[in-house]
Design a protein around this motif. Structure first.
Motif, short mmCIF file in Angstrom:
data_model
loop_
_atom_site.label_atom_id
_atom_site.label_comp_id
_atom_site.label_asym_id
_atom_site.label_seq_id
_atom_site.Cartn_x
_atom_site.Cartn_y
_atom_site.Cartn_z
N UNK A 33 0.83 -1.21 0.00
CA UNK A 33 0.00 0.00 0.00
C UNK A 33 0.86 1.26 0.00
N UNK A 34 1.92 1.26 0.83
CA UNK A 34 2.80 2.44 0.90
C UNK A 34 3.52 2.65 -0.42
N UNK A 35 4.13 1.59 -0.96
CA UNK A 35 4.87 1.71 -2.21
C UNK A 35 3.94 2.06 -3.36
N UNK A 36 2.77 1.42 -3.39
CA UNK A 36 1.80 1.72 -4.44
C UNK A 36 1.35 3.17 -4.41
N UNK A 37 1.19 3.71 -3.21
CA UNK A 37 0.80 5.12 -3.10
C UNK A 37 1.91 6.03 -3.62
N UNK A 38 3.16 5.68 -3.32
CA UNK A 38 4.29 6.48 -3.81
C UNK A 38 4.34 6.45 -5.34
N UNK A 39 4.13 5.28 -5.93
CA UNK A 39 4.14 5.15 -7.39
C UNK A 39 3.01 5.98 -8.00
N UNK A 40 1.85 5.93 -7.38
CA UNK A 40 0.69 6.69 -7.87
C UNK A 40 0.96 8.19 -7.83
N UNK A 41 1.50 8.67 -6.71
CA UNK A 41 1.77 10.11 -6.57
C UNK A 41 2.88 10.56 -7.52
N UNK A 42 3.87 9.70 -7.75
CA UNK A 42 4.93 10.04 -8.71
C UNK A 42 4.33 10.22 -10.10
N UNK A 50 10.97 6.34 -6.18
CA UNK A 50 12.18 5.72 -5.64
C UNK A 50 11.85 5.02 -4.32
N UNK A 51 12.27 3.76 -4.22
CA UNK A 51 12.18 3.03 -2.96
C UNK A 51 13.58 2.97 -2.37
N UNK A 86 7.68 0.47 -9.54
CA UNK A 86 8.68 1.43 -9.05
C UNK A 86 9.72 1.71 -10.13
N UNK A 87 10.17 2.95 -10.20
CA UNK A 87 11.19 3.34 -11.19
C UNK A 87 12.61 3.01 -10.74
N UNK A 88 12.89 3.24 -9.44
CA UNK A 88 14.24 3.06 -8.93
C UNK A 88 14.20 2.36 -7.57
N UNK A 89 15.01 1.33 -7.42
CA UNK A 89 15.24 0.71 -6.11
C UNK A 89 16.66 1.10 -5.70
N UNK A 90 16.76 1.84 -4.62
CA UNK A 90 18.07 2.30 -4.13
C UNK A 90 18.37 1.59 -2.80
#
Length: 310
Positions: A33-42, A50-51, A86-90
């Protein structure tokens, strides 16, 4: 998805980004849910997502010997994160020196100086910086200083239980792979390489694949399980009855993970495989001889067929 080792890997001319931060072991439903929300907002802001995660686990660095059981190996974790768009995994190398960064220094170095973060998405219970001194409220204050927004994602819970990596580890440790799967959003997976055992299963008419698992892997409690064995080389899933324990009938001492693959006559030695656990059939038992053990294994195999057939 790009994969970076450290935030300094951000290329020249890197624009702004939406970031989320965490260990994300398990990439469970709360993480999704957290990562999906970040992808959506990006996507809405027209920037990269970026994760940020850490290796090794911060607990092992801060308190050596306290490494928690690992729910997802690094390569598997990366695959699951990539599948979320996700675009980037850091991956940030976590060292003793890094653990001593103040919350303010961490934000400035990782999020402002290198990633030019426009928005940070974190869980409501997010903590960061030396001795976990930073929280979401401090992150918001720093955002006002450095020019980025902060959005806290609500934690996922069912029947009063918040889904977390700690909760899932406790489920796996208790052998409740059904509850673990409910929180993960998929079956709990154990990876490893098939090695030669003592050949006792073959002598009984049930040859098993003995799994050598990585250090700190989250191995379910002793017992018999219905699972899918997945061959890395082709992704084929094979129905399996899995035994975890010390083979008490034969006075075994070494804890093993052994999979009897139903209706399979091939050779798995040396192969990388995974086990996706579906259900626990029973606990480990000691039998008075070979015949009652074979009768019980026959029952286990029949029950495995029933469970996986559902």
């Amino acid at each position: 998805m790009q994969r970076w080792r450290g935030t300094q890997a951000a290329p020249g001319g890197w624009g702004r980004a939406v970031a989320t931060i965490g260990v994300f072991d398990g990439v469970h439903r709360g993480h999704q849910q957290i990562i999906g929300h970040a992808v959506k907002r990006a996507g809405e802001l027209g920037v990269q997502s970026v994760v940020l995660t850490f290796d090794p686990h911060p607990s092992e660095v801060v308190r050596p010997g306290s490494h928690p059981a690992v729910l997802t190996e690094p390569s598997r974790k990366a695959e699951l994160i990539e599948a979320l768009g996700v675009d980037v995994l850091c991956v940030i190398p976590f060292t003793v020196e890094y653990s001593r960064l103040s919350p303010e220094a961490f934000v400035h170095d990782a999020l402002v100086e290198h990633l030019h973060t426009a928005l940070i998405v974190v869980g409501e219970n997010f903590r960061f910086g030396h001795k976990a001194a930073g929280d979401v409220e401090l992150l918001r204050r720093l955002g006002r200083t450095f020019g980025f927004g902060v959005e806290g994602a609500q934690l996922i819970a069912e029947e009063g239980t918040v889904f977390s990596s700690t909760y899932i580890r406790s489920c796996v440790d208790a052998g409740d792979v059904v509850a673990a799967a409910r929180a993960l959003g998929r079956p709990h997976r154990l990876e490893g390489v098939v090695i030669r055992g003592d050949q006792r299963g073959r002598e009984l008419g049930f040859p098993t694949a003995n799994l050598l698992t990585p250090p700190n892997a989250a191995v379910p409690a002793d017992g018999i399980y219905a699972a899918w064995l997945i061959r890395d080389r082709d992704g084929v899933a094979l129905p399996s009855a899995v035994s975890i324990g010390t083979n008490p009938t034969f006075a075994g001492k070494e804890r093993r993970v052994e999979a009897f693959v139903l209706d399979f006559a091939g050779d798995l030695y040396g192969e990388r495989v995974s086990l996706d656990f579906v259900d626990r059939l029973r606990e480990q038992r000691t039998y008075t001889g070979v015949e009652p053990l074979i009768a019980q294994i026959d029952e286990d195999v029949a029950q495995t067929r029933q469970v996986l057939g559902r």
